[in-house]
Design a protein around this motif. Sequence first.
Motif, PDB file in Angstrom:
ATOM      1  N   SER A  83       1.130  11.930   5.215  1.00  0.00           N
ATOM      2  CA  SER A  83       2.154  12.018   4.175  1.00  0.00           C
ATOM      3  C   SER A  83       3.491  12.232   4.862  1.00  0.00           C
ATOM      4  CB  SER A  83       1.870  13.167   3.213  1.00  0.00           C
ATOM      5  OG  SER A  83       2.001  14.409   3.874  1.00  0.00           O
ATOM      6  N   GLU A  84       4.564  11.878   4.180  1.00  0.00           N
ATOM      7  CA  GLU A  84       5.892  12.052   4.774  1.00  0.00           C
ATOM      8  C   GLU A  84       6.209  13.519   5.052  1.00  0.00           C
ATOM      9  OE1 GLU A  84       8.630  10.100   2.201  1.00  0.00           O
ATOM     10  OE2 GLU A  84       8.001   8.075   2.790  1.00  0.00           O
ATOM     11  N   ARG A  91      -4.737   7.397   6.720  1.00  0.00           N
ATOM     12  CA  ARG A  91      -5.207   8.610   7.380  1.00  0.00           C
ATOM     13  C   ARG A  91      -5.457   8.307   8.860  1.00  0.00           C
ATOM     14  NH1 ARG A  91      -9.522   6.376   4.650  1.00  0.00           N
ATOM     15  NH2 ARG A  91      -8.757   7.358   2.746  1.00  0.00           N
ATOM     16  N   LEU A  92      -5.491   9.354   9.644  1.00  0.00           N
ATOM     17  CA  LEU A  92      -5.955   9.280  11.022  1.00  0.00           C
ATOM     18  C   LEU A  92      -7.344   9.899  11.083  1.00  0.00           C
ATOM     19  CD1 LEU A  92      -2.793  10.347  13.067  1.00  0.00           C
ATOM     20  CD2 LEU A  92      -3.617   8.029  12.597  1.00  0.00           C
ATOM     21  N   THR A  93      -8.282   9.167  11.646  1.00  0.00           N
ATOM     22  CA  THR A  93      -9.653   9.653  11.793  1.00  0.00           C
ATOM     23  C   THR A  93      -9.968   9.754  13.281  1.00  0.00           C
ATOM     24  OG1 THR A  93     -10.270   8.547   9.733  1.00  0.00           O
ATOM     25  CG2 THR A  93     -12.054   9.302  11.168  1.00  0.00           C
ATOM     26  N   PHE A 125       7.350   3.947   9.647  1.00  0.00           N
ATOM     27  CA  PHE A 125       6.549   3.753  10.861  1.00  0.00           C
ATOM     28  C   PHE A 125       5.829   5.054  11.194  1.00  0.00           C
ATOM     29  CE2 PHE A 125      10.716   5.148  12.418  1.00  0.00           C
ATOM     30  CZ  PHE A 125      10.364   6.198  13.253  1.00  0.00           C
ATOM     31  N   LEU A 126       4.769   4.908  11.986  1.00  0.00           N
ATOM     32  CA  LEU A 126       3.996   6.042  12.476  1.00  0.00           C
ATOM     33  C   LEU A 126       3.769   5.851  13.965  1.00  0.00           C
ATOM     34  CD1 LEU A 126       2.220   8.601  11.655  1.00  0.00           C
ATOM     35  CD2 LEU A 126       0.284   7.012  11.854  1.00  0.00           C
ATOM     36  N   MET A 182       0.843  -1.197   0.000  1.00  0.00           N
ATOM     37  CA  MET A 182       0.000   0.000   0.000  1.00  0.00           C
ATOM     38  C   MET A 182       0.879   1.248   0.000  1.00  0.00           C
ATOM     39  SD  MET A 182      -3.394  -0.672   0.240  1.00  0.00           S
ATOM     40  CE  MET A 182      -4.217   0.522   1.272  1.00  0.00           C
ATOM     41  N   ALA A 183       0.392   2.332  -0.607  1.00  0.00           N
ATOM     42  CA  ALA A 183       1.102   3.608  -0.554  1.00  0.00           C
ATOM     43  C   ALA A 183       0.918   4.243   0.819  1.00  0.00           C
ATOM     44  CB  ALA A 183       0.560   4.544  -1.632  1.00  0.00           C
ATOM     45  N   LYS A 184       1.952   4.921   1.298  1.00  0.00           N
ATOM     46  CA  LYS A 184       1.866   5.550   2.610  1.00  0.00           C
ATOM     47  C   LYS A 184       0.768   6.609   2.654  1.00  0.00           C
ATOM     48  CE  LYS A 184       5.762   6.158   4.963  1.00  0.00           C
ATOM     49  NZ  LYS A 184       7.145   6.606   5.286  1.00  0.00           N
ATOM     50  N   ASP A 185       0.589   7.339   1.537  1.00  0.00           N
ATOM     51  CA  ASP A 185      -0.409   8.403   1.555  1.00  0.00           C
ATOM     52  C   ASP A 185      -1.834   7.883   1.350  1.00  0.00           C
ATOM     53  OD1 ASP A 185      -0.341   7.831  -1.142  1.00  0.00           O
ATOM     54  OD2 ASP A 185       0.391   9.813  -1.763  1.00  0.00           O
TER      55      ASP A 185
END
Length: 294
Positions: free
Chosen positions: A197-198, A161-163, A247-248, A155-158
């Motif tokens: 996004s980065e 999302r955070l909801t 990582f996030l 999967m792409a990082k972008d």
Amino acid sequence: MEQDSLTLHGDGISATIVAHGAELVTLRDAREFEFLWQAGPAWRRHSPVLFPIVGRLKGDQLHHRGQAYPMTQHGFARYKPFMWAQRGPRSCTLVLTDDAETRTHYPFAFRLAVTYTLGEGQLDIEFEITNSGDEPMPASIGAHPAFNWPLLPDMAKDAYRLTFAQAEPAPIRRLKDGLLIATRQPTPLKGNVLELSERLFADDAVILDRPASNSVRYGADDGPAIEVSWQGFQELGIWSKPGGAPFLCIEPWHGIASPLDFDGEFTDKPGLMLIAPGAKRSLSYRISLEQGPR
């Protein structure tokens, strides 16, 4: 000699905790899918416990009653061996108490207990801080779990999302050289959604210093997701190492880095808890796993 790690097993979830730093090091679902960042070269940690400070102090020094004590970013708990107070199949408690070495950095008597408990698809983490001394104890504590970003490698990082549970219109805080910038900045959230996004982390962490929500979901339209919820914490940090680290971190905090211009008494530092002699403070957060189709 006691084992230095323990793996807990729950309904559709497992977690491994190590005694060093009382750190969570794996978090997997029933299919052995790993949600937690595995301490690769970009950042050699998984989910450190931040105590007795969150962030940096100016000059890396804690000032108390005319003395200066060296204290590096996020405090010393993440470097210390904890003792196992309880070890079970679904829960465990680890304890750190003050000693001669900690008092060279933090001149207070304390007991910090970290309890991990597995439920159905979720992990609860509780921090209990006790003031064992005879004077009010200033302290901060924070969680710092790092999740794989992306959760699915294809999967792409972008896409992620955070909801948040509620809209978050308030301005955010940012850091400079690890210290808190005085000026608040416009929030990058749109309503209750933060598109990831980065470039979001080019200026270090995104800090919500008084979030309206007490939970946030991290995921994409497809695949696994995570919900992090919290009680007793008053700030939330969101961070990834600049430069494209995979990582996030979603970090409930009680406490924040020192303002750029603050080098006063530690007890006067913004954001601290002040715990009375003999008193306790308990804070907790929960990580809930969503498997999603794969």
